[in-house]
Design an enzyme around this catalytic site. Structure first.
Site, short mmCIF file in Angstrom:
data_model
loop_
_atom_site.label_atom_id
_atom_site.label_comp_id
_atom_site.label_asym_id
_atom_site.label_seq_id
_atom_site.Cartn_x
_atom_site.Cartn_y
_atom_site.Cartn_z
N TYR A 190 -7.70 0.50 -8.35
CA TYR A 190 -7.29 -0.88 -8.09
C TYR A 190 -6.00 -0.85 -7.28
CZ TYR A 190 -10.78 -2.48 -11.46
OH TYR A 190 -11.96 -2.74 -12.11
N GLU A 191 -5.84 -1.79 -6.35
CA GLU A 191 -4.70 -1.71 -5.45
C GLU A 191 -3.36 -1.92 -6.16
OE1 GLU A 191 -5.69 -4.54 -2.44
OE2 GLU A 191 -5.08 -6.27 -3.61
N SER A 192 -3.41 -2.37 -7.40
CA SER A 192 -2.19 -2.47 -8.19
C SER A 192 -1.61 -1.10 -8.53
CB SER A 192 -2.48 -3.24 -9.48
OG SER A 192 -3.59 -2.66 -10.15
N GLY A 193 -2.34 -0.03 -8.24
CA GLY A 193 -1.79 1.30 -8.45
C GLY A 193 -2.49 2.12 -9.52
#
Lengths: 270, 241, 270, 241
Positions: free
Chosen positions: B57-60
């Site tokens: 997920y692009e949140s890390g």
């Protein structure tokens, strides 16, 4: 050394009309309480910076705090549009809002460049999109391979604001869970405010934590629940119902204004 | 839309979309996932034929293994179950840009016949009729992952002759899964290759804002199996808890 | 997915004569066992990369493994010179050694660029020094401010080798303590070997740890004590006496060769 | 060298160097520290007049509080006692380059009258008589910290008219503490401003490979106090444990 002050003192001392202010927290630890304090202190003409402006940015924009928005994705995650942001862009209410929009990758590179005190960040991005004509991006050529890459100007906000779980009494700050771009936000900004769930005697080292030493922070303010309706890992969960409810509250100018009057302007700062 | 009579369970068009997209994921694929239908599809794949599919997920969060559908890409459970959590600048530089991601899911408000997407504005940029959320991760996902999977409900307003704004490029779009069927690029143009059960080719043509290319051998999507459908519904009911 | 193999298999499968090989571990977790295996398998003509070449690089250079060294500081920390490195550079023994030397900041930026698959890294550095004429560095101009900065070519080794405390049975790796430039080394390299103190059932999350998922690693090899005489935080301490003793062992070619014969060539790979 | 008769304890020239350098650190200074004399000086300062001095080691440890002298900049105790441990690329980009460090200590094999340093080679670069370890962090420390403190034993071989190689620039060198005295830049040239107890100005001239500028008002360094000396010796004996 960071000074430990109240949130209202923090904002009064560090944020001025016309400043460029970044409130970060990528999907977690969103500094809602600090945003509300910006509204309560009736700051004006701010350039607001944030990768993912959501509810608190919708509120600040709707209350006329912002002159310009620098961002990469502005929406109510999982719900839909930000109606106050749209109203400002589409109809200039309560005031026109200038946009500088990036991709996430571009904005992340711009924050990292700011934290490293470089004037620009480099990425392989933007090429071929209509964003190029609408944002601040330029081309740099690799002096070794000749490849053309994109350059974004470093983000160097006047004030960086984040919310963390804990600070110790000397002002060292620890946050954990999804830590996003918060370290870069503090390090890239000329001044910084960190709101925290609580001030503790000792920071206990935690897996995945980011620790910011007190000497890179200007002020720390205790603001329990300061990320709500976002969440603080280890403290409280995301209030998903409020995110859904915001869609209705924010759709109408009068409803929005009344809600802000009651819940933000009427409330007392921490 | 309802299932064919051979199927004991009926299913919705959203369910068909999620199942069809999930099937495209190979076991072990590293997927960049957003919220909504892509997250449903990727999590369904992990619970059916592709248990080793890696969710990023692009949140890390790298290797997140949520037990229920996340409502935000920043849900706490994603961090708790991830193999590693990295900063957002690191995610975009070391992981996405470096080409470590096999599949990236994208949605959009508009798509053109080349798979270019618009998630920025409807109308003129300076005075838009609808200001959309913007590009987010899409511009670089579209050029950094090996294969882009688009999931998008098919209407003439979404499938347009010309985009109002080009937010991301279609060069790596390998499949577009809609509520009506599946499109794949052939000779540089998105081409209808399968319709979902009960859908006619003309239904798809009517839902497309350009003259739709149709493959000679258009097939019919296999309807969701009971296992797929039950797994999907269990997943979605957990997400709503 | 990383395969779990023996160290000798790891080196045999992944390292070839003429490769560019980086063994990293900044002052901690130095992959000594892997370096010894490169010597035992009599690899030749390697371009060896490392920010801080110390004992194991002295040994590889003295045993004729290297054609070229890319580095930023080459010494025996707290003790003095690396005599085998000096003998190679000053007298061409056992073979001439080409040098490409950087500053730490330049090499760190080059690794970070490699990990991000960018062709170059940018820093404010090198300017005015004699290094500029002796290394690979170029100038890039900021397209926004006109400032001139230094560019270093990305490091993209053929093989990156690091030592970590633990892997799980699927090949996910965890290291903690001072984590240096090891993440970048693995991510920048085309192939990677991770030696570990032990393979465990489950990686327990730890403060300050770096976790590398199995799918960015080629092979993991168990090598208990594999960082000695360096240290592995939580496992064993640095053998400071051996660092001091190395000065005597390495000063003389014959003493060195005999020591290597007895302690490395005569030893069996893990 | 021995102490003057007023002092109850005698001291070595290395001890005088460490004490003099330590005194230059202000409480709260953020210092980039290497191993050897700089580490001794910075740790001494923390134990005497500057308890809030922040020690940053290039290995990534920020705010390390070692109980004994580290033998390597990567000692485990530095990580254990640090406020934060960051990666090496982050250390050089976000912390050093960004100008967050007040004081950086440097040593070298050679120094010139402008404070430029050589830690690369003696002799010709391509066929050196002595291959030195190289620049390491020095080139960027020298241009990124506010104030560079140099610690170097003074000999004509080290204090040279012309460097064999310029590894780092002298622009930010504020003080050079040697075993004989203290030099500071005046009118763009390192100038002797103080001699250590028992040292004559001519001793310093003789140990300098260029015609040494001497301040009109050369003073004598205050000898180490008993407290400084006892603290220093306690620190060093711990380091040798």
């Amino acid at each position: 050394m960071a000074e430990i002050v109240t949130l209202s003192e923090a904002v009064r001392e560090l944020v001025h009309d016309g400043d460029t202010v970044a409130l970060e927290g990528f999907t977690h630890l969103i500094p809602n309480a600090a945003g509300h304090e910006l509204i309560r202190q009736r700051l004006r003409e701010l350039t607001l910076v944030r990768m993912t402006p959501d509810l608190v940015y919708d509120q600040m924009i709707g209350m006329g705090v912002a002159r310009k928005l620098v961002f990469s994705w502005g929406g109510n995650p999982g719900v839909g549009s930000l109606h106050r942001l749209r109203d400002a862009v589409e109809h200039g209410w309560p005031a026109p809002l200038e946009l500088e929009e990036h991709s996430h990758a571009g904005m992340a590179a711009a924050y990292a460049a700011g934290a490293a005190a470089l004037p620009f960040g480099v990425l392989r991005g933007y090429a071929g999109t209509d964003l190029v004509a609408r944002t601040r991006v330029a081309t740099v050529t690799c002096p070794f391979t000749g490849e053309e890459l994109s350059a974004v100007p470093a983000l160097r906000p006047d004030v960086g604001i984040i919310h963390a779980q804990q600070a110790d009494r000397r002002g060292n700050v620890q946050l954990w869970g999804i830590t996003g771009v918060q370290k870069e936000t503090v390090l890239a900004s000329a001044r910084s405010i960190v709101t925290v769930e609580e001030v503790v005697d000792e920071l206990e080292p935690r897996p995945g934590a980011v620790v910011l030493p007190t000497w890179v922070i200007d002020v720390v303010a205790e603001a329990p629940g300061g990320a709500r309706p976002s969440y603080a890992h280890g403290y409280y969960d995301r209030d998903n119902e409020f995110y859904a409810a915001w869609d209705g509250i924010s759709r109408d100018r009068a409803t929005f204004t009344a809600w802000m009057q009651e819940h933000v302007l009427g409330a007392v700062a921490a | 839309m309802t299932a064919t009579s051979e199927q004991p369970l009926t299913f919705t068009s959203d369910e068909m979309m999620a199942v069809e997209a999930a099937r495209r994921l190979a076991n072990g694929d590293v997927c960049f996932v957003g919220i909504g239908l892509p997250s449903v599809a990727a999590n369904l794949a992990r619970r059916t034929h592709a248990p080793n599919c890696v969710l990023v997920y692009e949140s890390g969060t790298i290797g997140a293994k949520p037990t229920k559908l996340p409502l935000s890409i920043g849900d706490g459970e994603l961090a708790e179950t991830a193999d590693a959590v990295v900063s957002v600048p690191e995610m975009f530089a070391y992981w996405l840009q470096a080409g470590r991601i096999d599949v990236g899911f994208l949605g959009a408000a508009q798509i053109d016949r080349h798979g270019n997407l618009n998630s920025t504005v409807i109308g003129d940029y300076d005075s838009p009729s609808v200001r959309l959320p913007g590009g987010g991760g899409a511009p670089e996902i579209a050029t950094s992952v090996a294969d882009v999977f688009v999931m998008l409900r098919q209407t003439p307003r979404a499938f347009v002759e010309e985009l109002d704004f080009k937010t991301s490029l279609g060069d790596r779009v390998r499949v577009v899964v809609t509520d009506l069927g599946t499109l794949e690029p052939r000779d540089g143009e998105l081409t209808l290759v399968r319709v979902h059960p009960g859908v006619e080719i003309d239904d798809v043509r009517a839902a497309t804002g350009w003259e739709l290319a149709v493959a000679d051998d258009v097939g019919v999507t296999a309807p969701p199996t009971d296992f797929e459908l039950e797994t999907l519904r269990a997943l979605e009911s957990k997400g709503r808890e």
